[in-house]
Every structure is written in C-alpha cells, then in structure tokens.
Scaffold this active site. Structure first.
Site, PDB file in Angstrom:
ATOM      1  N   LEU A 145       0.808  -1.217   0.000  1.00  0.00           N
ATOM      2  CA  LEU A 145       0.000   0.000   0.000  1.00  0.00           C
ATOM      3  C   LEU A 145       0.843   1.269   0.000  1.00  0.00           C
ATOM      4  O   LEU A 145       1.872   1.347   0.666  1.00  0.00           O
ATOM      5  CB  LEU A 145      -0.935   0.009   1.212  1.00  0.00           C
ATOM      6  CG  LEU A 145      -1.903  -1.180   1.307  1.00  0.00           C
ATOM      7  CD1 LEU A 145      -2.809  -1.028   2.542  1.00  0.00           C
ATOM      8  CD2 LEU A 145      -2.741  -1.315   0.044  1.00  0.00           C
ATOM      9  N   HIS A 146       0.362   2.252  -0.741  1.00  0.00           N
ATOM     10  CA  HIS A 146       0.965   3.587  -0.766  1.00  0.00           C
ATOM     11  C   HIS A 146      -0.150   4.608  -0.579  1.00  0.00           C
ATOM     12  O   HIS A 146      -1.330   4.244  -0.404  1.00  0.00           O
ATOM     13  CB  HIS A 146       1.754   3.804  -2.063  1.00  0.00           C
ATOM     14  CG  HIS A 146       0.973   3.502  -3.317  1.00  0.00           C
ATOM     15  ND1 HIS A 146      -0.156   4.207  -3.680  1.00  0.00           N
ATOM     16  CD2 HIS A 146       1.137   2.560  -4.289  1.00  0.00           C
ATOM     17  CE1 HIS A 146      -0.629   3.738  -4.810  1.00  0.00           C
ATOM     18  NE2 HIS A 146       0.131   2.722  -5.202  1.00  0.00           N
ATOM     19  N   VAL A 181      -3.327   9.951  -7.005  1.00  0.00           N
ATOM     20  CA  VAL A 181      -2.397  10.588  -6.066  1.00  0.00           C
ATOM     21  C   VAL A 181      -0.995  10.521  -6.673  1.00  0.00           C
ATOM     22  O   VAL A 181      -0.563   9.463  -7.142  1.00  0.00           O
ATOM     23  CB  VAL A 181      -2.434   9.881  -4.692  1.00  0.00           C
ATOM     24  CG1 VAL A 181      -1.405  10.482  -3.747  1.00  0.00           C
ATOM     25  CG2 VAL A 181      -3.834   9.977  -4.095  1.00  0.00           C
ATOM     26  N   LEU A 185       1.690   7.611  -8.003  1.00  0.00           N
ATOM     27  CA  LEU A 185       2.142   6.558  -7.091  1.00  0.00           C
ATOM     28  C   LEU A 185       1.697   5.206  -7.642  1.00  0.00           C
ATOM     29  O   LEU A 185       0.585   5.065  -8.151  1.00  0.00           O
ATOM     30  CB  LEU A 185       1.566   6.772  -5.688  1.00  0.00           C
ATOM     31  CG  LEU A 185       1.957   8.079  -5.001  1.00  0.00           C
ATOM     32  CD1 LEU A 185       1.483   8.064  -3.546  1.00  0.00           C
ATOM     33  CD2 LEU A 185       3.459   8.327  -5.057  1.00  0.00           C
ATOM     34  N   SER A 186       2.574   4.222  -7.535  1.00  0.00           N
ATOM     35  CA  SER A 186       2.278   2.871  -8.011  1.00  0.00           C
ATOM     36  C   SER A 186       3.181   1.897  -7.272  1.00  0.00           C
ATOM     37  O   SER A 186       4.353   2.213  -7.021  1.00  0.00           O
ATOM     38  CB  SER A 186       2.560   2.779  -9.517  1.00  0.00           C
ATOM     39  OG  SER A 186       2.626   1.422  -9.917  1.00  0.00           O
ATOM     40  N   ASP A 195      -5.868   3.788 -12.770  1.00  0.00           N
ATOM     41  CA  ASP A 195      -6.097   2.662 -13.688  1.00  0.00           C
ATOM     42  C   ASP A 195      -7.427   2.937 -14.393  1.00  0.00           C
ATOM     43  O   ASP A 195      -8.455   2.334 -14.091  1.00  0.00           O
ATOM     44  CB  ASP A 195      -6.108   1.353 -12.897  1.00  0.00           C
ATOM     45  CG  ASP A 195      -4.782   1.131 -12.187  1.00  0.00           C
ATOM     46  OD1 ASP A 195      -3.827   0.745 -12.852  1.00  0.00           O
ATOM     47  OD2 ASP A 195      -4.702   1.407 -10.973  1.00  0.00           O
ATOM     48  N   HIS A 222      -3.470   4.193  -2.546  1.00  0.00           N
ATOM     49  CA  HIS A 222      -4.409   3.231  -1.951  1.00  0.00           C
ATOM     50  C   HIS A 222      -5.081   3.813  -0.700  1.00  0.00           C
ATOM     51  O   HIS A 222      -6.296   3.683  -0.522  1.00  0.00           O
ATOM     52  CB  HIS A 222      -3.664   1.966  -1.503  1.00  0.00           C
ATOM     53  CG  HIS A 222      -2.982   1.199  -2.587  1.00  0.00           C
ATOM     54  ND1 HIS A 222      -1.624   1.003  -2.606  1.00  0.00           N
ATOM     55  CD2 HIS A 222      -3.470   0.551  -3.677  1.00  0.00           C
ATOM     56  CE1 HIS A 222      -1.292   0.252  -3.657  1.00  0.00           C
ATOM     57  NE2 HIS A 222      -2.395  -0.013  -4.331  1.00  0.00           N
TER      58      HIS A 222
HETATM   59  P1  AMP Z   1      -3.488  -1.962  -7.136  1.00  0.00           P
HETATM   60  O1  AMP Z   1      -3.060  -2.417  -5.788  1.00  0.00           O
HETATM   61  O2  AMP Z   1      -2.382  -1.377  -7.949  1.00  0.00           O
HETATM   62  O3  AMP Z   1      -4.294  -3.019  -7.857  1.00  0.00           O
HETATM   63  O4  AMP Z   1      -4.485  -0.747  -6.908  1.00  0.00           O
HETATM   64  C1  AMP Z   1      -5.609  -0.872  -6.078  1.00  0.00           C
HETATM   65  C2  AMP Z   1      -6.482   0.341  -6.253  1.00  0.00           C
HETATM   66  O5  AMP Z   1      -5.751   1.511  -5.923  1.00  0.00           O
HETATM   67  C3  AMP Z   1      -6.981   0.509  -7.691  1.00  0.00           C
HETATM   68  O6  AMP Z   1      -8.334   0.992  -7.665  1.00  0.00           O
HETATM   69  C4  AMP Z   1      -6.037   1.556  -8.222  1.00  0.00           C
HETATM   70  O7  AMP Z   1      -6.582   2.313  -9.297  1.00  0.00           O
HETATM   71  C5  AMP Z   1      -5.839   2.426  -6.999  1.00  0.00           C
HETATM   72  N1  AMP Z   1      -4.605   3.204  -7.112  1.00  0.00           N
HETATM   73  C6  AMP Z   1      -3.368   2.749  -7.426  1.00  0.00           C
HETATM   74  N2  AMP Z   1      -2.491   3.759  -7.499  1.00  0.00           N
HETATM   75  C7  AMP Z   1      -3.192   4.906  -7.248  1.00  0.00           C
HETATM   76  C8  AMP Z   1      -2.865   6.290  -7.192  1.00  0.00           C
HETATM   77  N3  AMP Z   1      -1.615   6.733  -7.398  1.00  0.00           N
HETATM   78  N4  AMP Z   1      -3.845   7.172  -6.899  1.00  0.00           N
HETATM   79  C9  AMP Z   1      -5.114   6.745  -6.680  1.00  0.00           C
HETATM   80  N5  AMP Z   1      -5.487   5.453  -6.715  1.00  0.00           N
HETATM   81  C10 AMP Z   1      -4.552   4.541  -6.997  1.00  0.00           C
END
Ligand code: AMP
Length: 284
Positions: A35-36, A178, A186-187, A152, A39
């Site tokens: 998580l960042h 974000v 952020l990713s 996404d 999330h």
């Molecule tokens: P993930 O863990 O990458 O599958 O992401 C889980 C959720 O967090 C998804 O709905 C993503 O679109 C969202 N998410 C990932 N990165 C960001 C970000 N930088 N800003 C906002 N939402 C995000």
C-alpha cells in the site's frame, strides 16, 4: 473500531453481512497490497463516506500473464495492515491464493470492447483476470460502495461496465490519482525503478500535462496532433520505451476523430523492469 484482519472468504462475507444487518453501509477498496498513499486515499474516502471501511489485499494471479511480474510483485503484509488501520479501515481481507481459488476457475468475466484496446493490446488476458476477481470480491462483499483509482482508468471503465451489465449491487466510485511532488503517479511498481529511471519517470506526467494544455489552452482538436506531441516527449527519454499515447472519449474510451467534450489522455511505457501507465482528463 480497530482493524479486524480476515483471511477466510466466508468469514469476510459474514462480517460484512453482519454490518449491513446492523444497518451500517459498507465501503470496499480492493487492492493488490504493498500500500501507498494512492491506496490509502481510497481507504480514507471509503471510511469517511461509509459506516464500515473494508479493504482487500490479494495479488490476483488471473490478471498476470505467465511472462509478467507475479512472483516479483512487491509485498509487505505487516506494513499494509498498519497503513490500512491508520486510513480508517475496519475490516481487512487478505486471503491466500487457495482461499480465493481452491481450484483454477473455469468461469471468466470478460467485458468485450473495453478489454482489447489500450492496455489490452499489450496484456490480452489482463482485464478478464481483473473482472473475474473483482466480480468474485463483489460477490463476497455484498452490497457496497466500491472505490477504485482513476490511475487505472481503463480498469475503472471495465468495472463500471461489468457492474452495469450484471446488475451487481455495487456503487462504483472513481477517485483521483495521487501523485508524488514531481508528478509521478504513485504505483506499487515504482519500487522496480532504479534511481536513474525514477528521475526520468515524471516524463509521463509532463507529457500528459502538455497534451492537456494543447487541448484546453491551444484549442487543438486533432487527436493525432495531441498524440504526436506526447509521443515526442516520451521518445525523447532514452531510458523509456513507448507502448502507446492515446486520446479517447472519457466515458467509453472510444477513439476520436475530433477532440470534443470530455476526453482522456493515456500513456503506457516500459522503463527498466517496470511498465508504467498514467492518464489525465481534458475537456474542450
Ligand atoms: P493496485 O493495488 O495497484 O491493484 O491498486 C488498487 C487500487 O488503488 C486501484 O483501484 C487503483 O486504481 C488504486 N490506485 C493505485 N495507485 C493509485 C494512485 N496513485 N492514486 C489513486 N489510486 C490509486
């Protein structure tokens, strides 16, 4: 309420059912963990807008191709629990793979038309994997509001459409991306970047911002001109390999002959070990 961590599917279902029985609304945030602040922004919003905040952490094997980074995907279960608790999450579902898929599923959810374009061209089975696991998480969670990031953007469109097509009792809420102070979205996959790669990564944000300026300030209406401007900025970065730059209708991701109304700019690149995607809205 303190954080309740659940790793069994039926226990997760029963916990949320009990909350609804008691008259409380549920906000759900599906994630793949590590998580960042992107999330946790979704989690804070779910906790603020719903009586009970629920989050899930599951690195979904269905959405990774055999050549992709499933085994290497970064993980931090302890850190995730602390961050979820601090973001106001009440119930945290982190199932092992064999709890979600005791057998390889024979059923898949595919959202035709939205899944083969853009990301789907490079990752042909990706969105079926996403749609299948999200449908399963919705079935386990039951009626709720579900929060997804615009980061996404195509995934958000796929999920909105599957909820509509299958009449699932879920209200999908899209949330803004974000970013780091230099604009990089952020990713979890940013963890793959070397220092040199991290330094050039904000080129995605700069190219999207330039594309938006062309549309909103210079009143450019030719999608090819906007694509080309973004293309030039990305290909100027020697460490980056461009996958695509696109401008599409914001609602259904359809290609445009002329830029008009609400559009979405999208970019995907490979940078070292990471595949990075980002997007931005623009309006005429
Ligand atoms: P993930 O863990 O990458 O599958 O992401 C889980 C959720 O967090 C998804 O709905 C993503 O679109 C969202 N998410 C990932 N990165 C960001 C970000 N930088 N800003 C906002 N939402 C995000």
């Amino acid at each position: 309420m303190t954080l309740t961590v659940i790793d069994r599917a039926d226990a997760f279902h029963k916990a949320l059912e009990a909350e609804r029985q008691a008259g409380r609304s549920v906000g759900l945030v599906p994630t793949m963990g590590y998580l960042h602040a992107g999330h946790t922004s979704l989690m804070r919003r779910a906790a603020a807008e719903c009586d009970v905040g629920a989050a899930t952490s599951f690195v979904n094997p269905l959405q990774f191709a055999p050549t992709e980074d499933l085994a290497a995907y970064p993980r931090d279960p302890e850190g995730d629990r602390a961050k979820a608790a601090a973001a106001g999450v009440d119930i945290f579902f982190a199932p092992p793979i064999d709890e979600m898929f005791p057998e390889p599923p024979r059923t898949a959810v595919t959202v035709a038309g939205l899944s083969e374009i853009l990301e789907g061209k490079s990752r042909p089975s990706h969105f079926a994997g996403v749609a299948t696991v999200v449908t399963k998480l919705f079935a386990l969670a039951g009626p709720c509001r579900a929060y997804f990031g615009e980061k996404d953007y195509q995934q958000l469109a796929v999920i909105r459409r599957l909820v509509q097509d299958l009449s699932l009792p879920v209200e999908v809420v899209g949330c803004p991306t974000v970013r780091d102070t230099d604009g990089l979205a952020l990713s979890s996959r940013n963890a793959y970047l070397t220092a040199a790669e991290r330094a050039v990564a904000p080129a995605l944000y700069r190219a999207l911002s330039a594309g938006r300026r062309l549309i909103e300030e210079d009143h450019e209406t030719d999608p090819a001109a906007v694509r080309a401007a973004m293309h030039t900025m990305i290909t100027a970065e020697p460490l980056m390999t461009l996958d695509y730059t696109e401008v599409v209708n914001a609602a259904d991701l359809a290609p445009l002959s002329t830029i008009s109304g609400e559009v979405r700019l999208l970019i995907a690149v490979r940078l070292g070990r990471a595949r990075l995607i980002d997007n931005m809205g623009a309006a005429t």
